[in-house]
Scaffold this motif. Structure first.
Motif, PDB file in Angstrom:
ATOM      1  N   ASP A  52       7.780   1.266  -1.708  1.00  0.00           N
ATOM      2  CA  ASP A  52       6.450   1.137  -1.611  1.00  0.00           C
ATOM      3  C   ASP A  52       5.848   2.916  -0.362  1.00  0.00           C
ATOM      4  OD1 ASP A  52       3.689   1.505  -0.379  1.00  0.00           O
ATOM      5  OD2 ASP A  52       3.448  -0.406   0.349  1.00  0.00           O
ATOM      6  N   SER A  54       3.591   4.293   1.002  1.00  0.00           N
ATOM      7  CA  SER A  54       2.409   3.794   1.647  1.00  0.00           C
ATOM      8  C   SER A  54       2.653   3.114   2.909  1.00  0.00           C
ATOM      9  CB  SER A  54       1.533   2.787   1.477  1.00  0.00           C
ATOM     10  OG  SER A  54       1.825   1.485   0.513  1.00  0.00           O
ATOM     11  N   SER A  58       1.159   5.301   6.345  1.00  0.00           N
ATOM     12  CA  SER A  58       0.146   5.297   7.042  1.00  0.00           C
ATOM     13  C   SER A  58       0.009   4.702   8.303  1.00  0.00           C
ATOM     14  CB  SER A  58      -0.830   3.914   6.561  1.00  0.00           C
ATOM     15  OG  SER A  58      -0.670   3.241   7.802  1.00  0.00           O
ATOM     16  N   SER A  64      -4.145   5.875   3.903  1.00  0.00           N
ATOM     17  CA  SER A  64      -3.697   4.465   3.059  1.00  0.00           C
ATOM     18  C   SER A  64      -3.492   4.520   2.013  1.00  0.00           C
ATOM     19  CB  SER A  64      -5.339   4.454   2.878  1.00  0.00           C
ATOM     20  OG  SER A  64      -6.289   4.299   2.401  1.00  0.00           O
ATOM     21  N   ALA A  65      -3.118   6.487   0.685  1.00  0.00           N
ATOM     22  CA  ALA A  65      -2.779   6.612  -0.098  1.00  0.00           C
ATOM     23  C   ALA A  65      -2.531   7.513  -0.663  1.00  0.00           C
ATOM     24  CB  ALA A  65      -3.324   5.509  -1.371  1.00  0.00           C
ATOM     25  N   GLU A  71       3.196  11.551  -3.838  1.00  0.00           N
ATOM     26  CA  GLU A  71       4.531  10.655  -4.576  1.00  0.00           C
ATOM     27  C   GLU A  71       6.137  11.037  -5.416  1.00  0.00           C
ATOM     28  OE1 GLU A  71       5.807   6.004  -5.229  1.00  0.00           O
ATOM     29  OE2 GLU A  71       3.705   6.552  -5.081  1.00  0.00           O
TER      30      GLU A  71
END
Length: 658
Positions: A52, A54, A58, A64-65, A71
């Motif tokens: 993950d 994220s 963060s 947040s994304a 990615e």
């Protein structure tokens, strides 16, 4: 002066201030010099991307994304793949090399030609990521170069004990022992990637080819297993292919995005009244913004082709780098044309990076484009790079001059991208097509005949010579101008040159003078044939797009006609004359009055002037005389069974009295 040179002093002052603030916050109130902090241990083994992303996103950046494609780029380089990122400005390319370095706790080297960019990104990383507890006393980013004064921090970074992101210029990378130091860093498992920003500079077919960038091909030889990530906002497909070839990339992950920015409204305007007059609306808008609370103010960038023009406006913040990573730029203004259409696209990309609606205004004239053909701009370029730059400048000129196609459709086409729409709905062309539907073209045969005749008389001459010919009262062209139903000023007539060139009825070519390049105009065979037909008459109308200056003149004349009608109505009140007796033709736009309105206004203004000076007796006597003439006229009209105006029109009576 190149764009990237404009901001060096201001940018360095900015990073000094931010880093002093960071150092002060790290040291607290202590006045003691602290020893160098212990190095952050790198993550053991090959870099691994967490399931993950994220969480680290963060933690380090507060987002947040990830955005689309980020990615894939991050996972690609962390897995050892080469990656190409071809995205518009403001779409988050820097995250693609910054986050992998922070996740892996290893070093990412970023090669960039822009001093302002490396300084700006260092300042931001050190002020944000550097405030995290894990970086206490350390800077996560550093730039290498002559402006770097902290040589101890530079040395720690090259040992892998300090900064996670190292920025340097291609000259610094190739003209020092830096490659050897990076090889040593890689041998110890501390080098995660090398990023080549502004990668279009690699390509000899790019708009901003730099020979020192071409030498970056040695990276693959010296550091064969280090992932490379190439990033640029301005690369057509042929340049993209060249980038991958020069860097010897191995089956890279290629990430592309459309160049379309739907929140940017593009407007192209011709320069009219000089620097002050052209920028006055912008100055007034900026003055209004000063009255807005600071938290609500939005920024504007003004690009000018020379430092002198910037100094004329005393705007020290007019520079390329000021828009870097600033999300709320609401207006980008070009006063004069950039060198290439790629430069233009990259610079307007500074606006609206937060996705909010923003404006992009290009103020230019033909001379702004022609200047780039001079030796001052081209003599140091290889021939292929010179030809590419000149062709790109011409594409920008065509984009600026055309009035029929959506600006975004044209701009995307320049990057070999087909727009999935015919109208963006926000550019000046789309707005004009909507606002003036049914009046996009008019018959400008008379205006075209004037210009074609002038060029036939003075072939191969510049507009300066043609302007003199058009203004000469003894020239045969003067009679054609006098016969125009709507009188056209020279600056308005000039606006018809571009559509006539587009139709192939005139031809422009660039000539190099002793000091600069300039344009001359010729009459091609198609133009000569069209002129012959216009002189004979009876041919089809010559439809041309309606220039913006003509629309402005139309609007001004319509406003003047309304004002004249109101003035006539006010003048006739109390004088017993019905305004309907004034010929309607004299109250229409472009009529500029006539004998009736002139006589009425002369009489009423004279009477009003006398009364204002206290000469009421004189005014009364003249008004009494006018009434006696009208009484005589009425008697004669009844005697001969005629309308009173047929015996003596009111305006004639007023002329007799005055």
């Amino acid at each position: 002066m190149d764009d990237d040179d404009w901001l060096d002093a201001a940018a360095l002052a900015q990073i000094d201030a931010l880093e002093q603030h960071h150092a002060a916050s790290s040291q607290g109130s202590s006045q003691m010099q602290s020893p160098p902090p212990a190095p952050l241990p790198p993550a053991p083994g090959p870099p691994q991307a967490p399931d993950d992303l994220s969480a680290p996103l963060s933690h380090y950046f507060g987002f947040s994304a990830l955005r689309g494609g980020q990615e894939e780029a991050i996972r690609g380089v962390l897995s050892g793949r080469d990656v190409c990122v071809y995205w518009p400005t403001g779409q988050g390319k820097s995250i693609c090399y910054q986050l992998p370095a922070l996740i892996a706790r290893k070093v990412a080297v970023v090669v960039t030609p822009l001093v302002s960019l490396m300084v700006d990104q260092c300042a931001k990383l050190n002020h944000t990521v550097g405030s995290l507890p894990e970086f206490a006393g350390r800077r996560p980013a550093i730039f290498l170069g002559p402006h770097q004064t902290d040589h101890a921090a530079e040395e720690r970074a090259l040992r892998g004990e300090g900064a996670r992101v190292i920025y340097c210029s291609p000259e610094k990378l190739m003209m020092s022992n830096l490659l050897t130091r990076l090889a040593e860093l890689h041998a110890r498992g501390l080098l995660v990637l090398i990023a080549i920003d502004e990668a279009h500079c690699l390509s000899a077919w790019g708009h901003d080819f730099r020979p020192e960038y071409k030498e970056l091909g040695v990276l693959r030889q010296r550091l064969p297993s280090v992932p490379l990530i190439a990033l640029t906002a301005t690369a057509v497909p042929s340049v993209q292919t060249d980038i991958q070839g020069v860097l010897a990339m191995r089956q890279p992950i290629v990430l592309r995005q459309s160049a379309f920015r739907d929140n940017l409204a593009i407007t192209c305007l011709k320069k009219l009244g000089g620097l002050g007059a052209d920028l006055q609306p912008l100055v007034e808008a900026l003055q209004r913004s000063v009255r807005v609370p600071p938290a609500s103010r939005k920024s504007t960038i003004v690009y000018a082709p020379t430092v002198g023009l910037c100094q004329q406006r005393d705007r020290r913040d007019v520079a390329f780098g000021m828009g870097i990573d600033k999300p709320d730029i609401r207006h980008v203004v070009h006063y004069g044309a950039p060198k290439t259409i790629e430069d233009y696209y990259q610079q307007i990309g500074r606006a609206g990076r937060d996705g909010a609606p923003s404006e992009c205004t290009l103020l230019a004239n033909d001379a702004d484009f022609t200047r780039y053909a001079s030796d001052f701009y081209t003599e140091k370029l290889p021939e292929h790079a010179k030809q590419y730059m000149l062709a790109s400048a011409e594409r920008l000129r065509a984009f600026f001059n055309q009035q029929c196609t959506c600006r975004w459709v044209e701009l995307l086409g320049a990057f070999e991208e087909r727009a999935p729409f015919a109208s963006c709905g926000s550019c000046d062309v789309c707005k004009t097509r909507k606002e003036h539907a049914g009046d996009l073209e008019r018959d400008f045969s008379a205006e075209a005949r004037i210009l074609l005749t002038a060029v036939r008389r003075l072939p191969g001459k510049s507009w300066t010579h043609l302007e003199k010919e058009l203004g000469d009262k003894h020239s045969p062209v003067a009679a054609l101008r006098a016969a125009l139903k709507v009188k056209r000023k020279l600056e308005v007539l000039k606006e018809f040159m571009t559509p006539l060139v587009s139709k192939g009825l005139l031809a422009k070519r660039t000539v190099k003078g002793s000091n600069a390049a300039f344009e001359v105009i010729d009459l091609p065979p198609a133009g000569a044939q069209a002129l012959t037909q216009l002189e004979r008459g009876g041919g089809p109308p010559l439809l041309l797009p309606v220039p913006e200056l003509v629309r402005r003149a139309d609007q001004k004349s319509a406003e003047e006609a309304v004002a004249l009608r109101a003035q006539i109505e006010a003048a006739l009140q109390g004088h017993g004359v019905d305004v309907s007796l004034v010929p309607e033709a004299e109250l229409q736009p472009y009529a500029n009055g006539g004998p009736v309105t002139e006589a009425i206004l002369a009489y009423t203004n004279t009477i009003a002037g006398w009364r204002a000076r206290g000469l009421d007796a004189r005014a009364d006597a003249h008004e009494e005389l006018l009434e006696r003439i009208r009484a005589w006229r009425q008697a004669e009209a009844e005697s001969h069974r005629l309308a009173p105006a047929s015996v003596l029109p009111d305006h004639v009576a007023m002329s007799l009295v005055k």
